[in-house]
Structures are given as C-alpha cells and as structure tokens.
Design an enzyme around this catalytic site. Structure first.
Site, PDB file in Angstrom:
ATOM      1  NE  ARG A  17      -2.241   2.932   2.194  1.00 28.78           N
ATOM      2  CZ  ARG A  17      -1.167   3.807   2.021  1.00 28.78           C
ATOM      3  NH1 ARG A  17      -0.286   3.773   2.439  1.00 28.78           N
ATOM      4  NH2 ARG A  17      -1.894   4.911   1.367  1.00 28.78           N
ATOM      5  CE  LYS A  39       0.589   8.668  -8.167  1.00 27.44           C
ATOM      6  NZ  LYS A  39       0.231   8.192  -6.915  1.00 27.44           N
ATOM      7  CG  HIS A  48      -2.313   5.976  -3.656  1.00 24.82           C
ATOM      8  ND1 HIS A  48      -2.240   7.443  -3.462  1.00 24.82           N
ATOM      9  CD2 HIS A  48      -1.518   5.584  -2.676  1.00 24.82           C
ATOM     10  CE1 HIS A  48      -1.295   7.682  -2.604  1.00 24.82           C
ATOM     11  NE2 HIS A  48      -0.772   6.659  -2.335  1.00 24.82           N
ATOM     12  NE  ARG A  66       0.378   1.941  -0.768  1.00 25.03           N
ATOM     13  CZ  ARG A  66       0.920   1.056  -0.345  1.00 25.03           C
ATOM     14  NH1 ARG A  66       1.032  -0.289  -0.736  1.00 25.03           N
ATOM     15  NH2 ARG A  66       2.161   1.379   0.969  1.00 25.03           N
ATOM     16  CG  ASP A 103      -1.348   4.676 -10.740  1.00 24.98           C
ATOM     17  OD1 ASP A 103      -2.154   4.329 -10.194  1.00 24.98           O
ATOM     18  OD2 ASP A 103      -0.597   5.793 -10.475  1.00 24.98           O
ATOM     19  N   GLY A 114      -2.487  -1.490 -10.949  1.00 22.51           N
ATOM     20  CA  GLY A 114      -2.325  -3.044 -11.508  1.00 22.51           C
ATOM     21  C   GLY A 114      -1.885  -3.224 -12.542  1.00 22.51           C
ATOM     22  CB  ILE A 115       0.112  -1.609 -15.473  1.00 22.06           C
ATOM     23  CG1 ILE A 115      -1.017  -0.944 -15.834  1.00 22.06           C
ATOM     24  CG2 ILE A 115       1.109  -2.021 -16.369  1.00 22.06           C
ATOM     25  CD1 ILE A 115      -0.911   0.594 -15.900  1.00 22.06           C
ATOM     26  N   GLY A 138       3.974   1.053  -9.931  1.00 24.17           N
ATOM     27  CA  GLY A 138       4.484   1.271  -8.749  1.00 24.17           C
ATOM     28  C   GLY A 138       5.127  -0.075  -8.098  1.00 24.17           C
ATOM     29  NE  ARG A 139       0.870  -2.774  -3.975  1.00 25.77           N
ATOM     30  CZ  ARG A 139      -0.248  -2.172  -4.315  1.00 25.77           C
ATOM     31  NH1 ARG A 139      -0.716  -1.603  -5.485  1.00 25.77           N
ATOM     32  NH2 ARG A 139      -1.071  -1.429  -3.282  1.00 25.77           N
TER      33      ARG A 139
HETATM   34  C1  LIG Z   1       4.887   1.013  -1.084  1.00 27.69           C
HETATM   35  C2  LIG Z   1       4.202   2.243  -1.915  1.00 27.69           C
HETATM   36  C3  LIG Z   1       4.335   3.564  -1.430  1.00 27.69           C
HETATM   37  C4  LIG Z   1       3.611   4.493  -2.143  1.00 27.69           C
HETATM   38  N1  LIG Z   1       3.730   5.966  -2.052  1.00 27.69           N
HETATM   39  C5  LIG Z   1       3.249   6.928  -2.456  1.00 27.69           C
HETATM   40  C6  LIG Z   1       3.570   8.260  -2.215  1.00 27.69           C
HETATM   41  O1  LIG Z   1       4.310   8.725  -1.591  1.00 27.69           O
HETATM   42  N2  LIG Z   1       2.827   9.153  -3.162  1.00 27.69           N
HETATM   43  C7  LIG Z   1       2.112   8.798  -4.292  1.00 27.69           C
HETATM   44  O2  LIG Z   1       1.329   9.786  -4.889  1.00 27.69           O
HETATM   45  N3  LIG Z   1       1.507   7.393  -4.490  1.00 27.69           N
HETATM   46  C8  LIG Z   1       2.391   6.563  -3.924  1.00 27.69           C
HETATM   47  N4  LIG Z   1       1.863   5.114  -3.939  1.00 27.69           N
HETATM   48  C9  LIG Z   1       0.879   5.009  -5.222  1.00 27.69           C
HETATM   49  C10 LIG Z   1       1.722   4.743  -6.522  1.00 27.69           C
HETATM   50  O3  LIG Z   1       2.191   6.060  -6.874  1.00 27.69           O
HETATM   51  C11 LIG Z   1       0.720   4.296  -7.481  1.00 27.69           C
HETATM   52  O4  LIG Z   1      -0.411   5.142  -7.440  1.00 27.69           O
HETATM   53  C12 LIG Z   1       0.274   2.906  -7.171  1.00 27.69           C
HETATM   54  O5  LIG Z   1       1.433   2.058  -6.737  1.00 27.69           O
HETATM   55  C13 LIG Z   1       0.092   2.251  -8.523  1.00 27.69           C
HETATM   56  O6  LIG Z   1      -0.499   0.984  -8.483  1.00 27.69           O
HETATM   57  P1  LIG Z   1       0.612  -0.574  -8.648  1.00 27.69           P
HETATM   58  O7  LIG Z   1       1.430  -0.450  -7.359  1.00 27.69           O
HETATM   59  O8  LIG Z   1      -0.557  -1.411  -8.723  1.00 27.69           O
HETATM   60  O9  LIG Z   1       1.379  -0.153  -9.868  1.00 27.69           O
HETATM   61  C14 LIG Z   1       2.652   4.175  -3.409  1.00 27.69           C
HETATM   62  C15 LIG Z   1       2.562   2.845  -3.631  1.00 27.69           C
HETATM   63  C16 LIG Z   1       2.970   1.983  -3.044  1.00 27.69           C
HETATM   64  C17 LIG Z   1       2.868   0.337  -3.428  1.00 27.69           C
END
Ligand SMILES: Cc1cc2nc3c(=O)[nH]c(=O)nc-3n(C[C@H](O)[C@H](O)[C@H](O)COP(=O)(O)O)c2cc1C
Length: 425
Positions: A188, A276, A300, A303, A331, A333-334, A354-355
């Site tokens: 990142r 996942k 993810h 990311r 998950d 992009g929703i 997530g976000r």
């Molecule tokens: C700040 C942040 C931290 C994250 N930390 C983790 C994590 O510790 N473990 C994990 O499996 N996914 C992690 N993710 C990914 C989320 O579980 C998820 O897959 C992702 O955010 C979904 O996309 P969205 O943010 O567009 O909804 C993280 C995402 C973000 C934005």
C-alpha cells in the site's frame, strides 16, 4: 409573501454545532460519510483506511464491478419488503455483515467496541479482526447479544493455534473467518509514503497532517495506548505494542500454509468456518469439499493483490460450482443497497462491508456506524421495492432475472439495438 407564510411553507433547520451530530443529521449516503471521515482524520490515517495496493486498479475495479450490472425491475405487487435472512444458520436482520478491519481504534477511541455495539443493535454479525485494538473478550463482554465471528490466520504453531481457538470458544465467537489472501502483505504505497509502516516511521508531512486535526489527536492522546491484545495471551492487555508484537504483525500470514492446514483447522474447530479472501471458483469448490461452511469472496477491498478480480466477476460461476451447498458472502466495494441486491441476485447469501462502517465510525463514533448500516438498509429496502421483490428469499429466487450484464452484449449489438428502437419510435 409574509415571513409567517414562508415559514409555513419552508422549514428552516436549526444549525447543529457538534461536528458528529451535524454529520448524523445531514449525511444521507455512504459517500457523505466518507467525506466526513476524510475531514475528521489526519490525511495519513485516512489513507490507511482508504488506500489500495500498488496502482489501486483493483480498488477502482471493485466499484466498476457493481456498475457493470444493470437492474431490471418487474411490475407487480410488493409487500414489506422483508430484509430478514439467515447467515450461517442464524437469523440476521439484513443480508449484511461487518467484515474485520485491523487497528480500528486509529479511527475512533472506542474502536471495535463502538462497531460491535452498532452491529448488535442492528442485528447483524461482526467479524472481529485478529489485529483488533480491543481484546476479543472485552468485545464479547460489552456486546453480549452480538453474533460474533473472529478473524484468524493459519499458524504452523499448533499450541498457539489451539490457544487462540480456546479463547474464541470461551468468549462465545461462533465462526472463524480464515484469511487466505495475505500470503504477503500488499504494497500500500500511500502508507509507505506516509510512513504508516509496522512499526510506524512517520514523515514530517504525516506529523503536520496529524497536528492539523486537533479533534483526532486530542481523543487519541486521551485514550489508552494502541495495543493488539489478541496477539498476546488472554489477560495481558496491559502491554503496549512491543517489538515482538510488531514482529507478529509483520509475520501475520505464513505463506507456507495450505489446504492441509485448513483441514486440520476444520478438525480442531467445531463451530463454523468461513474462508475469506478468494475469488477463484476452484478454491470455492475445494472449500466446500473440505467442509468449510462459507466462502467470503473478497479481494481485501483492493488492499492486497493489485489486478485481482473482483468478487462480482466470479460470483455467478462460484455459485454454479457449489450449488446451494455453501454460503457465499461478498465483500469489496459495496457502497449502496443496490449493490447488495445485485450480489444477492447473482448468488450471494450476504454481503459484507469494511470501509463504509469505518467512515461512520471516524465521522461520528458508534452512532455513525449505526447510521451507515441504517442507510444501507433503507437503500436495500427501497431498491427491493423498486425492483419488485418482497423478501430476500424472493430476490434470491428471481436471481439473475433481475440483473443484466451491461458488458455481456457486444457494444455494436447494443448500438444496433438502440438504433432500431429509435427508428421504430
Ligand atoms: C482499514 C482496513 C483494515 C483491514 N484489516 C483487515 C484485517 O485485519 N483482516 C482481514 O481479513 N481483512 C481486513 N481488511 C479487509 C476487509 O475485511 C474487507 O475485505 C474489505 O475492507 C472489503 O472492502 P470494502 O472496504 O470496500 O468494503 C481491512 C480493510 C480495511 C479498509
């Protein structure tokens, strides 16, 4: 017209002074909460929340992968609509879960506790991150009614793994979310530029960015130090992040783990397991074969592996491969209720965000998370009504009949079709 008459026609809202209350009163979609989060957080922290890996192609594709599908309503009566469904055998008020995000207290001093409270109140599951900044026991104690899931990686140290599973069971976590998309940490580049590395090496620009958000740093300084208590043995919450904890964070995923380790985990854990982080229908089929209860199709949130496919690109094929025998959660992009409708129509059992909930948290704490869930629920209900379905079950039954792949037809065919239509009019 007299002022009194104008007043009768137009209601003027009183100004709201508190920043978070102002957001709660005025933000009406996830994008507005995103903007409010950006105003509340130091730029480097917002970048950590928002950013994707490398060129962020996947991050952008995630949105595009929803826009690619058009909705096709069908005329007929609608009642409700009822958004209730079951996720992993439990009733959920919405086909929605909150997905794990590490280091949540960076965004708000209450961190995971605030998210857990909002999820419990909304009646949706919350997956706590292994790298959460509140211990799994504390979350459990403060949100007893919450459907709790816990995010783990696969470890070659069986003693460590068993101790973690024992902690999960003792604290009432019903499902494990096993991440399989972090064999290496995604690059990142926003974080690297800002010095948000492990351990952090903040740049002058990041420090100035922090200084420019006094609301954030005053809260941060007043709160307890940032810790990752799930990495430590239970009950040792008191220690700050030590070099050995950073080592664990960096070594969080062990690339040598594979299917055999998942089978071992299956034998060790009597509860539900969700895989996942895959988008390959072969992996989905294999997960079913070895007795996983669900797969969370995910990249993810863009990311990890840049250029990775988006869940929406593989959802139909994945559903065809496993039939009705495996739950699929989507998950990445929703941002709208209509995204949830599209995913359910293409074979998902639920969606996860997530976000979006982090935006709510950063902008307005636990009420902000609640409001983001409510917004998605309102949009889901409205879209279901407009599309013409009365329940989640009906939506899933009508399935692909509700959506059209706008990229499915060759562009020339679409142009010819619209020309023919114009001529006929
Ligand atoms: C700040 C942040 C931290 C994250 N930390 C983790 C994590 O510790 N473990 C994990 O499996 N996914 C992690 N993710 C990914 C989320 O579980 C998820 O897959 C992702 O955010 C979904 O996309 P969205 O943010 O567009 O909804 C993280 C995402 C973000 C934005």
């Amino acid at each position: 017209m007299k002022l009194r008459e104008v007043r009768q026609l137009v209601q003027v809202q009183a100004p709201v002074l508190s920043r978070s209350r102002r957001v709660l009163a005025s933000a009406y979609n996830v994008a507005e909460y995103r903007a409010a989060a950006q105003r509340a957080l130091p730029p480097g922290i917002f970048d950590y929340l928002e950013g994707g890996s490398e060129d962020e192609v996947t991050l952008r594709r995630n949105r595009d992968s929803f826009d690619r599908w058009g909705l096709m309503p069908q005329w007929g009566p609608v009642t409700g609509p009822d958004t209730t469904t079951t996720v992993l055998g439990r009733v959920s008020a919405l086909p929605l879960t909150l997905t794990p995000t590490g280091a949540t207290r960076l965004f708000h001093p209450e961190g995971e506790l605030a998210v857990a409270r909002a999820a419990a109140a909304a009646g949706v599951p919350y997956g706590l991150a292994g790298l959460s900044t509140v211990s799994m026991e504390n979350v459990a104690a403060q949100s007893p009614g919450l459907e709790r899931w816990f995010n783990i990686g696969l470890s070659s140290d069986m003693g460590y793994q068993q101790a973690k599973l024992d902690r999960c069971a003792a604290a009432g976590y019903r499902a494990l979310l096993v991440g399989v998309d972090t064999r290496a940490l995604g690059s990142r580049e926003r974080d690297r530029k800002n010095g948000f590395t492990a351990p952090p090496a903040l740049t002058l620009a990041s420090l100035l960015g922090i200084a420019a958000r006094p609301g954030w740093w005053m809260n941060f300084l007043r709160a307890d130090g940032l810790r990752f208590p799930n990495l430590e043995p239970a009950g040792t919450d008191a220690g700050l992040v030590t070099p050995s904890v950073w080592q664990q964070i960096l070594g969080h995923s062990d690339a040598s783990r594979g299917w055999a380790d998942l089978e071992t985990l299956r034998a060790m854990w009597p509860g539900k397991i969700i895989l996942k982080g895959c988008v390959n229908p072969d992996d989905v089929a294999r997960a079913q074969e070895i007795g996983m209860d669900a797969v969370q199709l995910s990249n993810h949130g863009g990311r990890q592996l840049d250029h990775m496919l988006s869940p929406m690109d593989v959802l139909e094929e994945s559903r065809q491969r496993v039939g009705g025998g495996l739950e699929l959660i989507v998950d990445s992009g929703i941002r709208r209720g209509s995204d949830i409708v599209k995913a359910l129509a293409l074979g998902a059992d639920a969606c996860s965000v997530g976000r979006p909930y982090l935006y709510g948290l950063a902008a307005a704490g636990s009420p902000g998370v609640s409001r983001v869930i409510e917004i998605l629920a309102e949009e889901l209900r409205r879209t279901m009504t407009l599309v013409g379905v009365s329940s989640v079950a009906e939506l899933q039954q009508r399935g692909a009949g509700i959506v059209r792949d706008l990229r499915g037809a060759a562009p020339e065919a679409r142009v010819a079709a619209s020309e023919a239509l114009r001529e006929a009019m």
